[in-house]
Design an enzyme around this catalytic site. Structure first.
Site, mmCIF file in Angstrom:
data_model
loop_
_atom_site.group_PDB
_atom_site.id
_atom_site.type_symbol
_atom_site.label_atom_id
_atom_site.label_comp_id
_atom_site.label_asym_id
_atom_site.label_seq_id
_atom_site.Cartn_x
_atom_site.Cartn_y
_atom_site.Cartn_z
ATOM 1 N N ARG A 125 63.163 7.023 55.232
ATOM 2 C CA ARG A 125 62.140 6.103 56.387
ATOM 3 C C ARG A 125 60.847 5.860 55.716
ATOM 4 N NH1 ARG A 125 65.904 8.358 59.826
ATOM 5 N NH2 ARG A 125 67.558 6.589 60.295
ATOM 6 N N LYS A 147 52.583 -5.334 49.434
ATOM 7 C CA LYS A 147 53.858 -6.107 49.526
ATOM 8 C C LYS A 147 54.815 -5.739 48.377
ATOM 9 C CE LYS A 147 52.280 -10.863 50.546
ATOM 10 N NZ LYS A 147 52.160 -12.363 50.000
ATOM 11 N N GLU A 189 45.644 -15.227 37.302
ATOM 12 C CA GLU A 189 45.795 -14.656 38.917
ATOM 13 C C GLU A 189 44.104 -14.449 38.917
ATOM 14 O OE1 GLU A 189 47.781 -14.826 41.266
ATOM 15 O OE2 GLU A 189 49.733 -14.733 40.239
ATOM 16 N N LYS A 231 40.671 -9.239 46.295
ATOM 17 C CA LYS A 231 41.797 -9.153 46.959
ATOM 18 C C LYS A 231 41.778 -8.196 47.935
ATOM 19 C CE LYS A 231 46.672 -8.520 46.753
ATOM 20 N NZ LYS A 231 47.974 -8.622 46.244
ATOM 21 N N GLU A 241 49.818 -10.844 56.377
ATOM 22 C CA GLU A 241 49.821 -12.601 56.115
ATOM 23 C C GLU A 241 49.990 -13.369 57.183
ATOM 24 O OE1 GLU A 241 51.361 -13.500 52.055
ATOM 25 O OE2 GLU A 241 51.728 -15.408 52.876
ATOM 26 N N ARG A 245 45.349 -14.401 54.566
ATOM 27 C CA ARG A 245 45.952 -13.607 53.024
ATOM 28 C C ARG A 245 46.548 -14.790 52.262
ATOM 29 N NH1 ARG A 245 49.085 -7.999 52.058
ATOM 30 N NH2 ARG A 245 49.384 -8.410 50.026
ATOM 31 N N ASN A 249 47.920 -17.362 47.929
ATOM 32 C CA ASN A 249 49.119 -18.212 47.477
ATOM 33 C C ASN A 249 48.696 -19.461 46.858
ATOM 34 O OD1 ASN A 249 50.768 -16.324 48.524
ATOM 35 N ND2 ASN A 249 51.044 -17.345 50.358
ATOM 36 N N HIS A 252 50.555 -21.561 44.190
ATOM 37 C CA HIS A 252 51.834 -20.820 44.135
ATOM 38 C C HIS A 252 52.977 -21.865 44.704
ATOM 39 C CE1 HIS A 252 49.593 -17.335 43.094
ATOM 40 N NE2 HIS A 252 50.632 -16.560 42.838
ATOM 41 N N HIS A 256 56.066 -21.902 42.017
ATOM 42 C CA HIS A 256 57.365 -21.487 42.220
ATOM 43 C C HIS A 256 58.471 -22.651 42.055
ATOM 44 C CE1 HIS A 256 55.773 -18.411 45.312
ATOM 45 N NE2 HIS A 256 55.871 -17.701 44.207
ATOM 46 N N HIS A 269 55.077 -15.725 35.102
ATOM 47 C CA HIS A 269 54.469 -16.067 36.292
ATOM 48 C C HIS A 269 52.927 -16.704 36.250
ATOM 49 C CE1 HIS A 269 54.171 -16.019 40.773
ATOM 50 N NE2 HIS A 269 52.887 -15.192 40.617
HETATM 51 P P1 NAD Z 1 56.483 -7.097 34.273
HETATM 52 O O1 NAD Z 1 56.849 -6.343 35.370
HETATM 53 O O2 NAD Z 1 57.753 -7.687 34.242
HETATM 54 O O3 NAD Z 1 55.774 -6.833 33.291
HETATM 55 C C1 NAD Z 1 55.542 -7.774 32.113
HETATM 56 C C2 NAD Z 1 56.063 -7.292 30.522
HETATM 57 O O4 NAD Z 1 55.329 -6.515 30.258
HETATM 58 C C3 NAD Z 1 57.191 -6.279 30.813
HETATM 59 O O5 NAD Z 1 58.392 -6.361 29.737
HETATM 60 C C4 NAD Z 1 56.787 -4.707 31.026
HETATM 61 O O6 NAD Z 1 57.470 -3.659 30.421
HETATM 62 C C5 NAD Z 1 55.574 -5.075 30.075
HETATM 63 N N1 NAD Z 1 54.331 -3.973 30.148
HETATM 64 C C6 NAD Z 1 53.571 -3.859 31.231
HETATM 65 N N2 NAD Z 1 52.702 -3.055 30.967
HETATM 66 C C7 NAD Z 1 52.638 -3.023 29.603
HETATM 67 C C8 NAD Z 1 51.809 -2.356 28.572
HETATM 68 N N3 NAD Z 1 50.530 -1.699 29.128
HETATM 69 N N4 NAD Z 1 52.107 -2.307 27.208
HETATM 70 C C9 NAD Z 1 52.924 -3.007 26.958
HETATM 71 N N5 NAD Z 1 54.120 -3.628 27.886
HETATM 72 C C10 NAD Z 1 53.917 -3.638 29.199
HETATM 73 O O7 NAD Z 1 55.560 -8.455 35.017
HETATM 74 P P2 NAD Z 1 54.177 -8.400 35.860
HETATM 75 O O8 NAD Z 1 53.776 -9.673 35.177
HETATM 76 O O9 NAD Z 1 53.521 -7.373 35.528
HETATM 77 O O10 NAD Z 1 54.872 -8.513 37.178
HETATM 78 C C11 NAD Z 1 55.588 -9.458 37.720
HETATM 79 C C12 NAD Z 1 55.839 -9.356 39.004
HETATM 80 O O11 NAD Z 1 55.185 -8.802 40.038
HETATM 81 C C13 NAD Z 1 56.945 -10.214 39.511
HETATM 82 O O12 NAD Z 1 58.084 -9.483 40.094
HETATM 83 C C14 NAD Z 1 56.241 -10.667 40.797
HETATM 84 O O13 NAD Z 1 57.306 -10.737 41.954
HETATM 85 C C15 NAD Z 1 55.425 -9.331 41.256
HETATM 86 N N6 NAD Z 1 54.544 -9.554 41.978
HETATM 87 C C16 NAD Z 1 54.130 -9.101 43.083
HETATM 88 C C17 NAD Z 1 52.889 -8.991 43.908
HETATM 89 C C18 NAD Z 1 52.587 -8.422 44.761
HETATM 90 O O14 NAD Z 1 51.697 -8.640 45.656
HETATM 91 N N7 NAD Z 1 53.535 -7.438 45.202
HETATM 92 C C19 NAD Z 1 52.056 -10.360 43.401
HETATM 93 C C20 NAD Z 1 52.329 -10.899 42.323
HETATM 94 C C21 NAD Z 1 53.285 -10.773 41.358
HETATM 95 N N1 GLY Z 2 50.059 -11.802 45.525
HETATM 96 C C1 GLY Z 2 49.976 -12.375 46.950
HETATM 97 C C2 GLY Z 2 49.495 -11.494 47.982
HETATM 98 O O1 GLY Z 2 49.602 -10.184 47.781
HETATM 99 O O2 GLY Z 2 49.533 -11.690 49.136
#
Ligand code: NAD
Ligand code: GLY
Length: 360
Positions: A125, A147, A189, A231, A241, A245, A249, A252, A256, A269
């Protein structure tokens, strides 16, 4: 000790936490965790690629501060941000005997951060978790704000929670191993923050575009720090949100749609967000909220970062269908974020889909 160049706070009352930003400061992980009221056991969740690069440093810092550490590896990639991987994480946490005072360290990009945060919010939990983001996107966006989530085979990020980390530790040196395409995708971003809430920051990005592309240490740190500050301030005003917040987006809705129409295989992305921001900028101009010059500056900056700006060629009807399935659609309409000039924005409900899709 690494160098902390910035220390920010996300002020959320009892859920407040600090963001430490610097170079080589991964070595401070253990000490920073020790200053919090965590138990003795930690699980470092990471993927094989990040594990080979940074897990040893993170774990030795934790061990030297007296923590017992278990490493949990999950496969690399968005397609593994799912319930199967989540179950693997739960199993590893149970096997390692993690109790309610134990904590999780998410070491990796946004995929590791999102699924680890979700595991932390649901295991027993809820146990504490720490974000150690290693991709630029994770450092400026996903590690801050709470998030968490996983994908469902019927859609991205459909299962999730709002669950704040207890600490965010950003070591910008990790960006040196990040592939350049991933790095540039993270810059999208960062540009978003400038467009929606800080004209001076947009100017800073414009004036320092070459330095940013070339990962100049000081410039990158300034960009990350400002992004986190912006942020944090949005999240502080609207953690769950309910309203404001949603400015995050910006771009986005189209992003998407582009990701979905290209089956998540063609664009990263941030690249899809770049395309989406250009559509949003053009629509803002059409509304009279911004000028041709504003739109041109946005497009120019994105191009300087080698980011795509043109919408891929799919029938308007295909765009319409995927956008209407967007999880932000309510009663047939969508709240769309328009930029007002550069540095301000407005969220407006759009019921007329032909306005959004008119010039595709
Ligand atoms: P990812 O986590 O897939 O990383 C991208 C690639 O880079 C992967 O292959 C990873 O292993 C590699 N990598 C990461 N750091 C590295 C480093 N220092 N050296 C070498 N390789 C490295 O993708 P991302 O772009 O980091 O994140 C995308 C994800 O984030 C999506 O799932 C998206 O939905 C999520 N997201 C969440 C929020 C939120 O607010 N929670 C906001 C935006 C995106
Ligand atoms: N990435 C959008 C948010 O965190 O609200």
């Amino acid at each position: 000790m690494g160098i902390h160049v910035a220390e920010l706070t996300v002020n959320l009352g009892p859920r407040s936490y600090k963001i430490f930003l610097g170079n080589g400061n991964l070595a401070d992980l253990g000490g920073l965790c020790k200053s919090l009221d965590f138990g003795k056991s930690a699980a470092v969740i990471t993927n094989p690629k990040i594990s080979g690069l940074y897990a040893a440093a993170a774990e030795s810092s934790l061990s030297s501060c007296g923590f017992n550490v278990t490493r949990v590896e999950i496969p690399d990639g968005e397609s593994y941000k799912n319930s199967e991987t989540l179950n693997h994480i739960y199993g590893a946490l149970i096997d390692a005997g993690l109790d309610r005072k134990s904590f999780i360290v998410a070491l990796g990009g946004g995929v590791v951060g999102d699924i680890s945060g979700f595991a932390a919010s649901t295991y027993l939990r809820g146990i504490p978790f720490v974000q150690v983001p290693t991709s630029l996107l994770a450092q400026v966006d996903s590690s801050v704000g709470g998030k968490t989530g996983i994908n469902h085979h019927l859609g991205k990020n459909l299962i999730g929670t709002f669950y704040q980390p207890r600490l965010v530790l950003i070591d910008a040196d990790t960006l040196l191993t990040l592939p350049q395409r991933e790095y540039l995708s993270g810059l999208a971003e960062i540009v978003k923050y400038g467009i929606v809430c800080d004209a001076d920051f947009f100017d800073f990005l414009f004036d320092n575009k070459e330095k940013l592309v070339n990962k100049d240490t000081e410039t990158v740190l300034a960009a990350i720090s400002n992004s986190c500050r912006l942020k944090a301030s949005v999240v502080e005003n609207d953690e769950m949100e309910a309203g404001i917040r949603a400015v995050l987006n910006y771009g986005h809705t189209f992003a998407h749609a582009v990701e979905s129409l290209t089956s998540y295989g063609e664009f990263l992305h941030g690249e899809a967000v770049s395309i989406g921001m250009v559509r949003a900028a053009l629509l803002s101009e059409e509304k009279g909220y911004s000028t041709v010059k504003d739109t041109a500056r946005i497009i120019n900056l994105l191009r300087e970062f080698n980011l795509p700006t043109g919408l891929p060629d799919f029938p308007t009807q295909a765009y319409c269908e995927v956008m209407m399935r967007d999880k932000k659609v309510r009663d047939g309409g969508i709240n769309f974020v328009f930029n007002k000039g550069i540095g301000r924005c407005i969220i407006e409900r759009v019921n007329d889909w032909s306005f959004l899709l008119g010039h595709l």
